[in-house]
Design an enzyme around this catalytic site. Structure first.
Site, PDB file in Angstrom:
ATOM      1  N   ASN A   1      74.285  53.977  51.208  1.00 21.91           N
ATOM      2  CA  ASN A   1      75.589  53.689  51.777  1.00 21.91           C
ATOM      3  C   ASN A   1      75.493  52.642  52.892  1.00 21.91           C
ATOM      4  O   ASN A   1      74.874  52.889  53.907  1.00 21.91           O
ATOM      5  CB  ASN A   1      76.188  54.990  52.328  1.00 21.91           C
ATOM      6  CG  ASN A   1      77.527  54.764  52.977  1.00 21.91           C
ATOM      7  OD1 ASN A   1      78.121  53.701  52.830  1.00 21.91           O
ATOM      8  ND2 ASN A   1      78.003  55.766  53.681  1.00 21.91           N
TER       9      ASN A   1
ATOM     10  N   CYS B   1      79.490  59.715  54.667  1.00 18.48           N
ATOM     11  CA  CYS B   1      78.365  60.318  53.981  1.00 18.48           C
ATOM     12  C   CYS B   1      77.808  61.503  54.770  1.00 18.48           C
ATOM     13  O   CYS B   1      77.105  62.345  54.235  1.00 18.48           O
ATOM     14  CB  CYS B   1      77.266  59.289  53.749  1.00 18.48           C
ATOM     15  SG  CYS B   1      76.791  58.409  55.225  1.00 18.48           S
ATOM     16  N   HIS B   2      78.138  61.572  56.053  1.00 21.45           N
ATOM     17  CA  HIS B   2      77.647  62.691  56.864  1.00 21.45           C
ATOM     18  C   HIS B   2      78.356  63.990  56.525  1.00 21.45           C
ATOM     19  O   HIS B   2      77.935  65.051  56.937  1.00 21.45           O
ATOM     20  CB  HIS B   2      77.844  62.364  58.343  1.00 21.45           C
ATOM     21  CG  HIS B   2      79.265  62.091  58.717  1.00 21.45           C
ATOM     22  ND1 HIS B   2      79.857  60.854  58.530  1.00 21.45           N
ATOM     23  CD2 HIS B   2      80.215  62.894  59.232  1.00 21.45           C
ATOM     24  CE1 HIS B   2      81.119  60.930  58.939  1.00 21.45           C
ATOM     25  NE2 HIS B   2      81.364  62.148  59.356  1.00 21.45           N
TER      26      HIS B   2
ATOM     27  N   GLU C   1      83.328  66.472  64.443  1.00 23.19           N
ATOM     28  CA  GLU C   1      84.413  66.776  63.522  1.00 23.19           C
ATOM     29  C   GLU C   1      84.782  68.250  63.424  1.00 23.19           C
ATOM     30  O   GLU C   1      85.927  68.582  63.187  1.00 23.19           O
ATOM     31  CB  GLU C   1      84.077  66.257  62.117  1.00 23.19           C
ATOM     32  CG  GLU C   1      83.917  64.751  62.099  1.00 23.19           C
ATOM     33  CD  GLU C   1      83.980  64.198  60.690  1.00 23.19           C
ATOM     34  OE1 GLU C   1      84.091  64.985  59.746  1.00 23.19           O
ATOM     35  OE2 GLU C   1      83.918  62.968  60.551  1.00 23.19           O
TER      36      GLU C   1
END
Length: 158
Positions: A113, A121-122, A147
Site C-alpha cells: 500500500n 490498511c491499519h 480510532e
DNA sequence: AGCAGGTTTAGCG
DNA sequence: CGCTAAACCTGCT
C-alpha cells in the site's frame, strides 16, 4: 513530472508524515526519529490528514494514484478503503470479501500500500493480535488507539 | 519453479 | 500468552 511533497506533524504518532503528490496523491510515508521539520500543508491530502490526526476528520476525499498495482492488490486496497473509521476486520475476512482465501496474499498486498491511512490498511488486523505493519507495528497500534481508544490486543471477537 | 510474506489454524506448554 | 508446524494465495526472482 513535477511532483511535490508536503510534511505534517502527527501528534498521536509522535512523528512526521510526508506526502508525495502531483495531480493525485502518490505516496505517504512516516518519518520517525527526526525533529524540527518544517510543516508544509498545501495539498488537499495533507490538510485532510492533518485534520484526521487532530480528530476532526474520519474519512478522506483526496484522490490517489494506485494504478501501478496488480489487479489483486488493487482489489484488496479498494476493499480496505470501504472499512469505516473505528472498524477493524481480519486478514481472512478481507480475503473472503474479495472472494479469495489467500489471507497471506492479503497481507502482502497491504504491505504494498503506497498510501497508508488514506487507504486504512491499519484497520486490517490479525485474528490473534494486531498483525504487522510496514512502517512499524507501533504506528499501527497508535492509529488504532486513535480510532477506537482501546488496545487492539484486548479487543476480543467471540 | 521456488521462496517469502503485515496470516491462520490447531496443538502443546 | 508463548512456541511450533503445516497450509491457503499472490508477487518477485
Amino acid at each position: 513530472m513535477a511532483s511535490s511533497r508536503d510534511i505534517i506533524y502527527a501528534q498521536p504518532l509522535d512523528c512526521y508524515v510526508e506526502m508525495v503528490y502531483d495531480t493525485k496523491l502518490r505516496s505517504v510515508r512516516f518519518i520517525k526519529g527526526v525533529e524540527g521539520l518544517k510543516e508544509v500543508k498545501i495539498s488537499r491530502a495533507s490538510i485532510e490528514l492533518d485534520q484526521y490526526f487532530k480528530g476532526e476528520r474520519t474519512e478522506f476525499t483526496c484522490e490517489m494514484d494506485i494504478s501501478e498495482l496488480s489487479p489483486f492488490t488493487w482489489r484488496v486496497l479498494n476493499e480496505t478503503g470501504k472499512i469505516k473509521f473505528g472498524e477493524t476486520i481480519t486478514y481472512s475476512e478481507l480475503a473472503k470479501r474479495i472472494g479469495s482465501r489467500g489471507y497471506r496474499a492479503v497481507g502482502r498486498a497491504l504491505a504494498a500500500n503506497p498510501v497508508p491511512i488514506v487507504i486504512p490498511c491499519h484497520r486490517v488486523v490479525g485474528k490473534r493480535g494486531t498483525g504487522g505493519f510496514s512502517a512499524g507495528v507501533d504506528i499501527k497500534t497508535r492509529l488504532l488507539e486513535l480510532e477506537q481508544k482501546i488496545s487492539p490486543i484486548t479487543f476480543n471477537r467471540s
